[in-house]
Design a protein around this motif. Structure first.
Motif, mmCIF file in Angstrom:
data_model
loop_
_atom_site.group_PDB
_atom_site.id
_atom_site.type_symbol
_atom_site.label_atom_id
_atom_site.label_comp_id
_atom_site.label_asym_id
_atom_site.label_seq_id
_atom_site.Cartn_x
_atom_site.Cartn_y
_atom_site.Cartn_z
ATOM 1 N N MET A 330 2.654 -3.267 0.373
ATOM 2 C CA MET A 330 2.855 -4.590 1.217
ATOM 3 C C MET A 330 1.478 -4.929 2.063
ATOM 4 O O MET A 330 1.332 -6.074 2.329
ATOM 5 C CB MET A 330 4.069 -4.145 2.125
ATOM 6 N N ALA A 331 0.733 -3.852 2.671
ATOM 7 C CA ALA A 331 -0.317 -4.255 3.295
ATOM 8 C C ALA A 331 -1.317 -4.962 2.582
ATOM 9 O O ALA A 331 -2.014 -5.701 3.240
ATOM 10 C CB ALA A 331 -0.721 -2.828 4.054
ATOM 11 N N VAL A 332 -1.620 -4.357 1.627
ATOM 12 C CA VAL A 332 -2.485 -5.210 0.641
ATOM 13 C C VAL A 332 -2.074 -6.756 0.482
ATOM 14 O O VAL A 332 -2.835 -7.559 0.424
ATOM 15 C CB VAL A 332 -2.737 -4.527 -0.841
ATOM 16 N N SER A 333 -0.917 -7.039 0.247
ATOM 17 C CA SER A 333 -0.389 -8.291 0.160
ATOM 18 C C SER A 333 -0.644 -9.054 1.294
ATOM 19 O O SER A 333 -0.812 -10.125 1.206
ATOM 20 C CB SER A 333 1.082 -8.115 -0.114
ATOM 21 N N VAL A 334 -0.391 -8.427 2.360
ATOM 22 C CA VAL A 334 -0.791 -9.042 4.006
ATOM 23 C C VAL A 334 -2.244 -9.291 3.838
ATOM 24 O O VAL A 334 -2.589 -10.596 4.192
ATOM 25 C CB VAL A 334 -0.420 -8.056 4.975
#
Length: 557
Positions: A330-334
């Motif tokens: 999810m952090a990568v997506s952010v």
């Protein structure tokens, strides 16, 4: 003049929001009378978790000869299926009056006997009066063998004596054949090969179509399992299962579309890599990651609420590791969304997220904080109206979720920090990037705001609120408000608005713990976003002054 008009509009919206919020609160209080206050009071534990553990340990020592080498931990638990049935059929008040000795919410104490291998005891405690509600013993293989071999007393006689010892009148129950007994809320018996199982049905105690049953298991001359349970009607279980399936489908759709958006964001980064400053999204991503992973560790006790027969710690740690992997993704997506969003908006000659290097960044952050609070007050009012309409017109209700309760957190005061993780990720993905993404696809501003709002709302339908479609409508409306605010005021304003809204709601959730420490901590989170905005402003102002003082003056030459 335009700026003053914008502030006046937000101030007016904030006033409207406060009026709506208070109107709904007063109207709800009038309609419900004192029932709601009494219900909320009954949900506040009257004893501490440690006191519950002490009661459970004394019981296990008496019932099972618990050794002195043990570990005990206490969790908050709830009969969510029973609660859902009672609320759907409007039987909650009747149940509270007739079955005060069988509360919906309770403490569950897990006791691991370290001297007996993997032997684990679970003891349910009424957190209002310390009464033992039920228990089960999950024995190690060696202990099971020894226990079964030493069985000398008639199991049925032991079971019926236990029923009377727990305060029930045996004449009010009839023994059922196991193959004819109805499906109960949760399994509690040992396998037949390792003991004798019994189910007794009440002749007098029934709520709606659900009748009280006592489920027991006897092994080695001891009652190794005892639970008072209800047979929830199959029609309700089928309805709830269909609702949960719908929520799961909507969540999968949201995840699939969000994954496609992330893939497109990656494409944007690759295509325009020479134009992108890759460090610009790092701080937001790091803050999101630290808060979310910290919250996962904080939720470790909550992960133990869905346990199997043995010790719950290993299962919880495995789930924690799996969840942290998901959060890294999810952090990568952010990160991708922040960079791709800024790049796509630059094509429209607009910068919705100013850089730290810009001289106005500190003032912009302070202004965004003020605007965010005003917008937050308006949205809170709208949300209360939506909740009220849903409850009155669409018969919406919710159930407690033990896996999401502040009572099952290592440090409850850490929980409201999740407001920032939610605000960063959701505003970055569904506003900063999402609106630009759909603007490119459909070219209509309203659809570009609506579509990412719907996708965002689809991911919120897994909450235990029924019927599940009502959450889709509510969150979509809020998303549209956020979307228009983003286009008018920029990313930082909706970031502060979202963080302020969640910080207030999460902070107020700490009030339910009942002690002054958590009331003060919860109150602190009501103003915490304001402190963050002020801190950013002062920090940037200090940096600007240092940089200015380090520059050579022309009169020195």
């Amino acid at each position: 003049m335009v700026k003053r008009q914008s502030e006046s509009t937000l101030l007016l919206l904030a006033v409207i929001g406060v009026i709506l919020f208070l109107s709904v609160i007063f109207t709800s209080s009038y309609l419900l009378g004192t029932d709601q206050a009494e219900e909320e009071a009954s949900q506040t534990p009257a004893i501490t978790m440690q006191e519950a553990a002490d009661v459970a340990v004394r019981f296990a020592q008496k019932q099972f000869q618990l050794s002195s080498n043990y570990e005990a931990s206490t969790l908050y638990q709830t009969h969510s299926k029973r609660s859902g049935y009672l609320q759907k059929e409007h039987l909650s008040d009747t149940y509270s009056e007739r079955f005060a000795n069988l509360p919906i919410d309770y403490y569950e104490v897990e006791i691991n006997d370290l001297s007996r291998g993997s032997t684990t005891y679970y003891v349910d405690i009424n957190y209002e009066n310390s009464q033992v509600l039920g228990w089960s013993a999950h024995l190690s293989p060696l202990t099971k063998a020894n226990t079964v071999a030493s069985s000398l007393v008639e199991p049925q006689a032991l079971a019926e004596q236990a029923i009377q010892d727990q305060g029930y009148t045996l004449a009010d129950f009839t023994k059922l054949d196991l193959d004819k007994s109805p499906a109960l809320e949760k399994g509690s018996s040992l396998p037949a090969a390792l003991g004798s199982s019994f189910v007794y049905q009440s002749l007098t105690n029934q709520i709606g179509e659900a009748r009280l049953h006592l489920s027991l298991a006897v092994s080695g001359g001891k009652i190794v399992s005892f639970y008072p349970l209800f047979n929830i009607p199959a029609s309700f279980e089928a309805w709830q299962a269909a609702q949960n399936d719908s929520a799961s489908l909507m969540t999968r759709i949201s995840m699939l579309v969000s994954l496609g958006m992330a893939a497109y964001a990656l494409y944007i980064l690759i295509r325009y890599r020479r134009e992108i400053t890759f460090r610009s999204g790092l701080w937001l991503t790091v803050i999101f990651l630290i808060i979310y992973i910290g919250n996962n560790f904080n939720m470790l006790p909550a992960f133990r609420t869905s346990h199997s027969e043995g010790p719950s710690q290993f299962e919880a740690l495995f789930y924690l590791a799996f969840l942290n992997v998901i959060i890294v993704m999810m952090a990568v997506s952010v990160y991708l969304s922040v960079l791709a969003g800024k790049q796509m908006w630059s094509r429209f000659h607009w910068n919705p997220l100013p850089s730290w290097k810009e001289s106005s960044f500190g003032r912009d952050a302070l202004t965004a904080m003020g605007r965010g609070y005003l917008l937050c007050l308006f949205i809170l009012g709208v949300q209360q109206v939506l909740f009220f309409i849903a409850e009155q017109a669409f018969d919406v209700w919710s159930v407690n979720d033990a896996s999401d309760s502040v009572l099952n957190m290592s440090i409850p005061g850490f929980f409201p920090l999740m407001a920032w993780a939610a605000a960063i990720s959701e505003e970055a993905i569904y506003r900063l990037f999402g609106i630009a993404f759909f603007m490119k696809i459909c070219r209509f501003r309203f659809l570009a705001i609506l579509l990412p709002s719907v996708i965002w709302a689809l991911s919120h339908t897994q909450y235990p609120i029924y019927p599940v479609y009502t959450r889709l409508v509510e969150v979509t409306i809020i998303g549209v408000i956020f979307g228009y605010a983003f286009l008018k005021y920029g990313f930082m304003t909706v970031l502060f608005a979202h963080a302020s809204m969640d910080s207030i709601l999460m902070g107020m959730s700490l009030y339910g713990l009942g002690d002054w420490t958590h009331i003060l901590i919860g109150s602190f989170y009501l103003v915490f976003p304001a402190l963050v905005g002020w801190f950013i402003y002062k920090l940037h102002q200090s940096r600007t002054k240092r940089r200015a003082s380090s520059m050579p003056r022309l009169d020195q030459y």
